[in-house]
Design a protein around this motif. Structure first.
Motif, PDB file in Angstrom:
ATOM      1  N   ILE A  42     -32.001 -20.681 -11.292  1.00 14.15           N
ATOM      2  CA  ILE A  42     -32.189 -21.964 -10.601  1.00 14.15           C
ATOM      3  C   ILE A  42     -32.613 -21.730  -9.156  1.00 14.15           C
ATOM      4  CG2 ILE A  42     -31.045 -24.067  -9.795  1.00 14.15           C
ATOM      5  CD1 ILE A  42     -29.220 -23.836 -12.292  1.00 14.15           C
ATOM      6  N   GLN A  43     -31.970 -20.780  -8.491  1.00 16.44           N
ATOM      7  CA  GLN A  43     -32.293 -20.480  -7.100  1.00 16.44           C
ATOM      8  C   GLN A  43     -33.739 -20.006  -6.967  1.00 16.44           C
ATOM      9  OE1 GLN A  43     -30.292 -20.806  -4.173  1.00 16.44           O
ATOM     10  NE2 GLN A  43     -32.314 -20.464  -3.268  1.00 16.44           N
ATOM     11  N   LEU A  44     -34.192 -19.189  -7.902  1.00 19.00           N
ATOM     12  CA  LEU A  44     -35.573 -18.704  -7.860  1.00 19.00           C
ATOM     13  C   LEU A  44     -36.565 -19.856  -8.010  1.00 19.00           C
ATOM     14  CD1 LEU A  44     -35.181 -15.476 -10.032  1.00 19.00           C
ATOM     15  CD2 LEU A  44     -35.682 -15.572  -7.577  1.00 19.00           C
ATOM     16  N   ALA A  45     -36.234 -20.815  -8.875  1.00 19.05           N
ATOM     17  CA  ALA A  45     -37.097 -21.989  -9.034  1.00 19.05           C
ATOM     18  C   ALA A  45     -37.075 -22.846  -7.766  1.00 19.05           C
ATOM     19  CB  ALA A  45     -36.644 -22.812 -10.236  1.00 19.05           C
ATOM     20  N   TYR A  46     -35.898 -22.967  -7.176  1.00 15.31           N
ATOM     21  CA  TYR A  46     -35.759 -23.694  -5.905  1.00 15.31           C
ATOM     22  C   TYR A  46     -36.676 -23.068  -4.845  1.00 15.31           C
ATOM     23  CZ  TYR A  46     -33.495 -25.017  -1.462  1.00 15.31           C
ATOM     24  OH  TYR A  46     -33.242 -25.454  -0.183  1.00 15.31           O
ATOM     25  N   ASP A  47     -36.674 -21.743  -4.775  1.00 17.64           N
ATOM     26  CA  ASP A  47     -37.527 -21.047  -3.799  1.00 17.64           C
ATOM     27  C   ASP A  47     -38.993 -21.367  -4.027  1.00 17.64           C
ATOM     28  OD1 ASP A  47     -35.208 -19.902  -2.812  1.00 17.64           O
ATOM     29  OD2 ASP A  47     -35.486 -17.995  -3.877  1.00 17.64           O
TER      30      ASP A  47
ATOM     31  N   ASP B 260     -38.409 -22.616 -14.968  1.00 17.49           N
ATOM     32  CA  ASP B 260     -38.395 -21.836 -16.199  1.00 17.49           C
ATOM     33  C   ASP B 260     -37.122 -20.996 -16.178  1.00 17.49           C
ATOM     34  OD1 ASP B 260     -38.820 -20.311 -18.425  1.00 17.49           O
ATOM     35  OD2 ASP B 260     -40.522 -19.186 -17.610  1.00 17.49           O
ATOM     36  N   ILE B 261     -36.165 -21.333 -17.004  1.00 14.84           N
ATOM     37  CA  ILE B 261     -34.903 -20.611 -17.027  1.00 14.84           C
ATOM     38  C   ILE B 261     -34.976 -19.376 -17.922  1.00 14.84           C
ATOM     39  CG2 ILE B 261     -32.433 -20.760 -17.567  1.00 14.84           C
ATOM     40  CD1 ILE B 261     -33.354 -22.389 -15.097  1.00 14.84           C
TER      41      ILE B 261
ATOM     42  N   ASN C   5     -37.651  -7.804 -13.708  1.00 18.41           N
ATOM     43  CA  ASN C   5     -38.833  -7.544 -14.526  1.00 18.41           C
ATOM     44  C   ASN C   5     -39.223  -8.734 -15.400  1.00 18.41           C
ATOM     45  OD1 ASN C   5     -39.168  -4.860 -13.622  1.00 18.41           O
ATOM     46  ND2 ASN C   5     -37.595  -4.144 -15.059  1.00 18.41           N
ATOM     47  N   GLN C   6     -38.356  -9.759 -15.422  1.00 21.99           N
ATOM     48  CA  GLN C   6     -38.637 -10.914 -16.270  1.00 21.99           C
ATOM     49  C   GLN C   6     -39.614 -11.866 -15.581  1.00 21.99           C
ATOM     50  OE1 GLN C   6     -37.575 -11.927 -19.605  1.00 21.99           O
ATOM     51  NE2 GLN C   6     -39.332 -13.199 -19.042  1.00 21.99           N
ATOM     52  N   VAL C   7     -40.750 -12.094 -16.222  1.00 25.42           N
ATOM     53  CA  VAL C   7     -41.735 -13.029 -15.686  1.00 25.42           C
ATOM     54  C   VAL C   7     -41.332 -14.445 -16.070  1.00 25.42           C
ATOM     55  CG1 VAL C   7     -44.151 -13.749 -15.703  1.00 25.42           C
ATOM     56  CG2 VAL C   7     -43.572 -11.313 -15.849  1.00 25.42           C
ATOM     57  N   LEU C   8     -41.312 -15.315 -15.098  1.00 26.37           N
ATOM     58  CA  LEU C   8     -40.992 -16.731 -15.288  1.00 26.37           C
ATOM     59  C   LEU C   8     -42.239 -17.551 -14.977  1.00 26.37           C
ATOM     60  CD1 LEU C   8     -37.627 -16.621 -13.324  1.00 26.37           C
ATOM     61  CD2 LEU C   8     -37.870 -16.575 -15.800  1.00 26.37           C
ATOM     62  N   SER C   9     -42.344 -18.695 -15.603  1.00 28.52           N
ATOM     63  CA  SER C   9     -43.535 -19.527 -15.401  1.00 28.52           C
ATOM     64  C   SER C   9     -43.132 -20.997 -15.328  1.00 28.52           C
ATOM     65  CB  SER C   9     -44.530 -19.300 -16.539  1.00 28.52           C
ATOM     66  OG  SER C   9     -45.688 -20.091 -16.351  1.00 28.52           O
TER      67      SER C   9
ATOM     68  N   GLY D 259     -38.594 -32.906  -1.941  1.00 30.12           N
ATOM     69  CA  GLY D 259     -38.901 -32.213  -3.188  1.00 30.12           C
ATOM     70  C   GLY D 259     -37.829 -32.428  -4.235  1.00 30.12           C
ATOM     71  N   ILE D 260     -38.232 -32.326  -5.492  1.00 27.12           N
ATOM     72  CA  ILE D 260     -37.289 -32.477  -6.592  1.00 27.12           C
ATOM     73  C   ILE D 260     -37.460 -31.310  -7.561  1.00 27.12           C
ATOM     74  CG2 ILE D 260     -36.505 -33.924  -8.504  1.00 27.12           C
ATOM     75  CD1 ILE D 260     -37.503 -36.334  -6.944  1.00 27.12           C
ATOM     76  N   LEU D 261     -36.374 -30.591  -7.784  1.00 26.19           N
ATOM     77  CA  LEU D 261     -36.354 -29.495  -8.736  1.00 26.19           C
ATOM     78  C   LEU D 261     -35.847 -30.040 -10.062  1.00 26.19           C
ATOM     79  CD1 LEU D 261     -36.578 -26.484  -9.429  1.00 26.19           C
ATOM     80  CD2 LEU D 261     -34.235 -26.209  -8.580  1.00 26.19           C
TER      81      LEU D 261
END
Length: 255
Positions: free
Chosen positions: A114-119, A82-83, A31-35, A50-52
């Protein structure tokens, strides 16, 4: 004079074309929105690497965004993670310390973010076979965690990141190449912790490098950290430039 003005206009136009490709990307962890922030290059390098980018403990800041823009200008697709979440950004250093400390203690939650940002980086067009994770301070800690979990990336770059590891965790073989850029006078990493980290890298049979920068303490790449080394965290222009060049050399090698 006209020639100089024309040249300046062209430079500004080129810079704008790179910056205009920056956009905010919303995604979720439950439910947490990340941006996060995605920056697409005006012209990608071959294979679309790509670079994360994992920001320091204050969350997405100008330093992380500037790095994303600079790297995109070189042809890399970049994404600033966005952590914390859109409504969880720390208001000051005290709050940042608590929030970063939470994720360090609950490392699996940090790994998930981190994985979600990677995706998201992949969704923005980066080649999943040519990814590097880089991070500053708290983000550097996260980058090293990507190595420990063998995230599907080519390389890891940690700028003045935390090196500690829960010693109850097993040490698995590390596949990504690792570059640690460290202030030689950083008071937040003890000699014992550095030695344990290096032993971990050897045990994991990692391809790792650790570069020390003279007269540099914690946060040496952050221009907002001041210039008083006695406070333990301070900007060091020479160390910043040298470490950036070390990273670019590393990127050319692994990507």
């Amino acid at each position: 004079m006209k020639t100089k003005l024309l040249l300046l206009a062209l430079i500004m136009q080129s810079t704008t074309s790179v910056f205009s490709q920056s956009k905010t990307v919303e995604y979720k962890d439950g439910n947490q929105v990340l941006s996060g922030i995605s920056v697409a290059p005006s012209k990608s390098l071959k294979n679309k690497p790509g670079i994360l980018i994992l920001p320091a403990w204050m969350g997405i800041d100008d330093h992380a965004k500037d790095s994303a823009n600079r790297l995109a200008a070189m042809g890399y697709t970049t994404f600033v993670a966005d952590i914390y979440g859109v409504d969880q950004r720390p208001k000051d250093y005290s709050e940042a310390g608590k929030k970063a400390g939470y994720f360090k203690k609950n490392i699996k939650e940090y790994q998930t973010r981190i994985q979600l940002a990677y995706d998201q980086l992949i969704k923005q067009g980066a080649n999943p076979d040519d990814i590097v994770v880089m991070g500053y301070c708290f983000g550097g800690t996260g980058a090293i965690e990507c190595a420990r979990t063998n995230m599907k990336v080519k390389g890891i770059v940690s700028f003045h990141g935390g090196l500690g590891r829960d010693e109850t965790r097993t040490i698995d073989a590390i596949t990504p190449k690792v570059l640690v850029l460290h202030g030689a006078d950083d008071p937040y990493e003890s000699k014992e912790e550095i030695e344990k980290f290096q032993t971990e890298m050897r045990t994991a049979k990692a391809d790792w490098q650790m570069v020390y920068y003279a007269n540099a303490v914690h946060s040496f790449t952050d221009k907002n950290a001041g210039n008083d080394n006695s406070k333990g965290a301070a900007y060091n222009e020479k160390a910043e430039k040298r470490s950036w060049e070390a990273m670019l050399t590393f990127l050319k090698e692994v990507l």
